[in-house]
Design a protein around this motif. Structure first.
Motif, PDB file in Angstrom:
ATOM      1  N   ASN A 139       0.863  -1.178   0.000  1.00 44.46           N
ATOM      2  CA  ASN A 139       0.000   0.000   0.000  1.00 44.46           C
ATOM      3  C   ASN A 139       0.896   1.223   0.000  1.00 44.46           C
ATOM      4  OD1 ASN A 139      -1.776   2.084   0.367  1.00 44.46           O
ATOM      5  ND2 ASN A 139      -2.664   1.334   2.262  1.00 44.46           N
ATOM      6  N   THR A 140       1.166   1.734  -1.190  1.00 47.36           N
ATOM      7  CA  THR A 140       2.063   2.864  -1.345  1.00 47.36           C
ATOM      8  C   THR A 140       1.569   4.104  -0.607  1.00 47.36           C
ATOM      9  OG1 THR A 140       2.970   2.057  -3.433  1.00 47.36           O
ATOM     10  CG2 THR A 140       3.031   4.436  -3.097  1.00 47.36           C
ATOM     11  N   LEU A 141       0.264   4.194  -0.378  1.00 46.36           N
ATOM     12  CA  LEU A 141      -0.282   5.369   0.316  1.00 46.36           C
ATOM     13  C   LEU A 141       0.300   5.557   1.706  1.00 46.36           C
ATOM     14  CD1 LEU A 141      -4.093   5.292  -0.566  1.00 46.36           C
ATOM     15  CD2 LEU A 141      -2.342   6.844  -1.464  1.00 46.36           C
ATOM     16  N   ILE A 142       0.746   4.486   2.341  1.00 49.25           N
ATOM     17  CA  ILE A 142       1.264   4.624   3.698  1.00 49.25           C
ATOM     18  C   ILE A 142       2.783   4.751   3.735  1.00 49.25           C
ATOM     19  CG2 ILE A 142      -0.714   3.396   4.676  1.00 49.25           C
ATOM     20  CD1 ILE A 142       1.034   0.930   4.984  1.00 49.25           C
ATOM     21  N   GLU A 143       3.425   4.741   2.572  1.00 49.47           N
ATOM     22  CA  GLU A 143       4.861   4.955   2.544  1.00 49.47           C
ATOM     23  C   GLU A 143       5.190   6.382   2.977  1.00 49.47           C
ATOM     24  OE1 GLU A 143       6.491   3.997  -1.240  1.00 49.47           O
ATOM     25  OE2 GLU A 143       6.075   1.841  -1.046  1.00 49.47           O
ATOM     26  N   PRO A 144       6.233   6.580   3.786  1.00 47.88           N
ATOM     27  CA  PRO A 144       6.525   7.910   4.334  1.00 47.88           C
ATOM     28  C   PRO A 144       6.659   9.018   3.292  1.00 47.88           C
ATOM     29  CG  PRO A 144       7.800   6.244   5.483  1.00 47.88           C
ATOM     30  CD  PRO A 144       7.113   5.540   4.354  1.00 47.88           C
ATOM     31  N   ARG A 145       7.305   8.737   2.173  1.00 47.88           N
ATOM     32  CA  ARG A 145       7.512   9.813   1.195  1.00 47.88           C
ATOM     33  C   ARG A 145       6.195  10.242   0.540  1.00 47.88           C
ATOM     34  NH1 ARG A 145      11.249   7.436  -3.633  1.00 47.88           N
ATOM     35  NH2 ARG A 145      11.197   9.657  -4.164  1.00 47.88           N
ATOM     36  N   VAL A 146       5.274   9.293   0.349  1.00 47.69           N
ATOM     37  CA  VAL A 146       3.962   9.632  -0.205  1.00 47.69           C
ATOM     38  C   VAL A 146       3.105  10.328   0.840  1.00 47.69           C
ATOM     39  CG1 VAL A 146       1.842   8.695  -1.214  1.00 47.69           C
ATOM     40  CG2 VAL A 146       4.058   7.720  -1.841  1.00 47.69           C
ATOM     41  N   ARG A 147       3.123   9.785   2.056  1.00 43.88           N
ATOM     42  CA  ARG A 147       2.312  10.354   3.131  1.00 43.88           C
ATOM     43  C   ARG A 147       2.750  11.778   3.437  1.00 43.88           C
ATOM     44  NH1 ARG A 147      -2.166   8.646   3.320  1.00 43.88           N
ATOM     45  NH2 ARG A 147      -2.763  10.810   3.510  1.00 43.88           N
ATOM     46  N   TYR A 181      -3.129   9.681  -5.403  1.00 42.72           N
ATOM     47  CA  TYR A 181      -3.897   8.478  -5.052  1.00 42.72           C
ATOM     48  C   TYR A 181      -4.004   7.525  -6.241  1.00 42.72           C
ATOM     49  CZ  TYR A 181      -5.473  10.436  -0.573  1.00 42.72           C
ATOM     50  OH  TYR A 181      -5.531  10.937   0.704  1.00 42.72           O
ATOM     51  N   LEU A 182      -4.316   8.078  -7.408  1.00 42.11           N
ATOM     52  CA  LEU A 182      -4.435   7.251  -8.606  1.00 42.11           C
ATOM     53  C   LEU A 182      -3.104   6.592  -8.955  1.00 42.11           C
ATOM     54  CD1 LEU A 182      -6.539   9.757 -10.754  1.00 42.11           C
ATOM     55  CD2 LEU A 182      -7.407   7.661  -9.677  1.00 42.11           C
ATOM     56  N   ALA A 183      -2.032   7.372  -8.886  1.00 42.46           N
ATOM     57  CA  ALA A 183      -0.710   6.857  -9.239  1.00 42.46           C
ATOM     58  C   ALA A 183      -0.239   5.804  -8.242  1.00 42.46           C
ATOM     59  CB  ALA A 183       0.295   8.004  -9.316  1.00 42.46           C
ATOM     60  N   ALA A 184      -0.540   5.995  -6.962  1.00 46.54           N
ATOM     61  CA  ALA A 184      -0.156   5.002  -5.956  1.00 46.54           C
ATOM     62  C   ALA A 184      -0.827   3.670  -6.253  1.00 46.54           C
ATOM     63  CB  ALA A 184      -0.537   5.495  -4.563  1.00 46.54           C
ATOM     64  N   ALA A 185      -2.099   3.713  -6.656  1.00 50.49           N
ATOM     65  CA  ALA A 185      -2.820   2.477  -6.971  1.00 50.49           C
ATOM     66  C   ALA A 185      -2.251   1.799  -8.208  1.00 50.49           C
ATOM     67  CB  ALA A 185      -4.300   2.788  -7.168  1.00 50.49           C
ATOM     68  N   VAL A 186      -1.944   2.576  -9.231  1.00 54.27           N
ATOM     69  CA  VAL A 186      -1.350   2.020 -10.451  1.00 54.27           C
ATOM     70  C   VAL A 186      -0.007   1.367 -10.128  1.00 54.27           C
ATOM     71  CG1 VAL A 186      -0.223   2.707 -12.600  1.00 54.27           C
ATOM     72  CG2 VAL A 186      -2.541   3.488 -12.122  1.00 54.27           C
ATOM     73  N   LYS A 187       0.789   2.041  -9.314  1.00 56.97           N
ATOM     74  CA  LYS A 187       2.087   1.468  -8.928  1.00 56.97           C
ATOM     75  C   LYS A 187       1.899   0.154  -8.196  1.00 56.97           C
ATOM     76  CE  LYS A 187       6.223   2.296  -6.166  1.00 56.97           C
ATOM     77  NZ  LYS A 187       6.891   3.192  -5.192  1.00 56.97           N
ATOM     78  N   ASP A 188       0.959   0.105  -7.263  1.00 59.45           N
ATOM     79  CA  ASP A 188       0.745  -1.111  -6.486  1.00 59.45           C
ATOM     80  C   ASP A 188       0.150  -2.232  -7.322  1.00 59.45           C
ATOM     81  OD1 ASP A 188       1.801   0.158  -4.296  1.00 59.45           O
ATOM     82  OD2 ASP A 188      -0.122   0.624  -3.370  1.00 59.45           O
ATOM     83  N   ASN A 189      -0.591  -1.882  -8.364  1.00 61.17           N
ATOM     84  CA  ASN A 189      -1.094  -2.898  -9.291  1.00 61.17           C
ATOM     85  C   ASN A 189       0.014  -3.504 -10.133  1.00 61.17           C
ATOM     86  OD1 ASN A 189      -3.777  -2.776  -8.550  1.00 61.17           O
ATOM     87  ND2 ASN A 189      -4.378  -1.373 -10.195  1.00 61.17           N
TER      88      ASN A 189
END
Length: 221
Positions: free
Chosen positions: A9-17, A94-102
């Motif tokens: 879940n890239t959303l919880i990575e420190p640099r994204v958060r 948010y969209l990019a984080a999901a694409v990356k995780d996919n």
């Protein structure tokens, strides 16, 4: 290793958060300083004039709206995601984080303000997501004209009177089962858009989702 431990879940990575928290903080201050009178002063201007006049104004989705977008992209696993109205790139993150995780797909954002284009690109790079998102500068009806389909998810969060025309432009390239999300549906200027996607004759199954000013989630059936 358990399946839970291997989930990402890239959303919880420190640099994204860190980037998201900074942007939401700035947007909250924005809401306190930009007055209704200032909105009225630009409401009747053309799309580009409004974009230039509001180059410093955030106009973001909510955090819960962002989580919803992330979940929809993760579930649908689209190869191509289109965003109409990038602003400073909160929704794009948010969209990019999901694409990356996919592990597949690409996000194409559109923005008329040159200031916001540059800042959104910088924010994506800072979050480590620049490689899965491209911000196209200018009028979305022109910049998206040559984008190839099939398009699996569309976020409509630009000028409200243009949401329906942009959707109609994209329709020939929408994948069967594509998801279209429109933000701020509580605004009066979204009435024509809502009438369109809620009419089954136009090929959608559509439902309102209670996030902040409302999101309409429509499936291209």
């Amino acid at each position: 290793m358990s399946s839970l431990a291997s989930m990402t879940n890239t959303l919880i990575e420190p640099r994204v958060r860190t980037v998201l928290d900074r942007l939401f903080g700035a947007a909250a201050e924005d809401d306190d300083t930009f007055t209704a009178l200032e909105w009225d002063a630009v409401r009747s201007a053309g799309a580009q004039e409004r974009a230039d006049a509001l180059a410093g104004v955030y106009m973001p989705i909510s955090a819960r709206g962002g989580d919803l977008l992330y979940a929809l992209v993760r579930a649908g696993r689209p190869d191509t995601v289109v965003e109409f109205g990038t602003s400073f790139g909160i929704s794009t993150l948010y969209l990019a984080a999901a694409v990356k995780d996919n592990g597949k797909g690409h996000v194409y954002g559109t923005e008329m303000s040159g200031v916001k284009v540059a800042t959104a690109r910088k924010n994506l790079e800072e979050a480590g997501l620049g490689g899965v998102a491209t911000i196209l500068p200018g009028d979305a009806r022109r910049t998206l004209a040559d984008l190839e389909g099939p398009i699996g998810l569309v976020l409509l969060d630009g000028w409200k009177e243009l949401c329906l025309p942009v959707l109609r432009d994209l329709e020939p390239r929408l994948a069967s089962g594509a998801i279209v999300v429109a933000d701020d549906i509580d605004q009066d200027s979204m009435a024509g858009y809502l009438d369109y996607v809620r009419d089954p004759a136009n090929g959608y199954v559509s439902v309102a989702f209670p996030v902040e000013d409302g999101m309409e989630i429509s499936c291209r059936a």
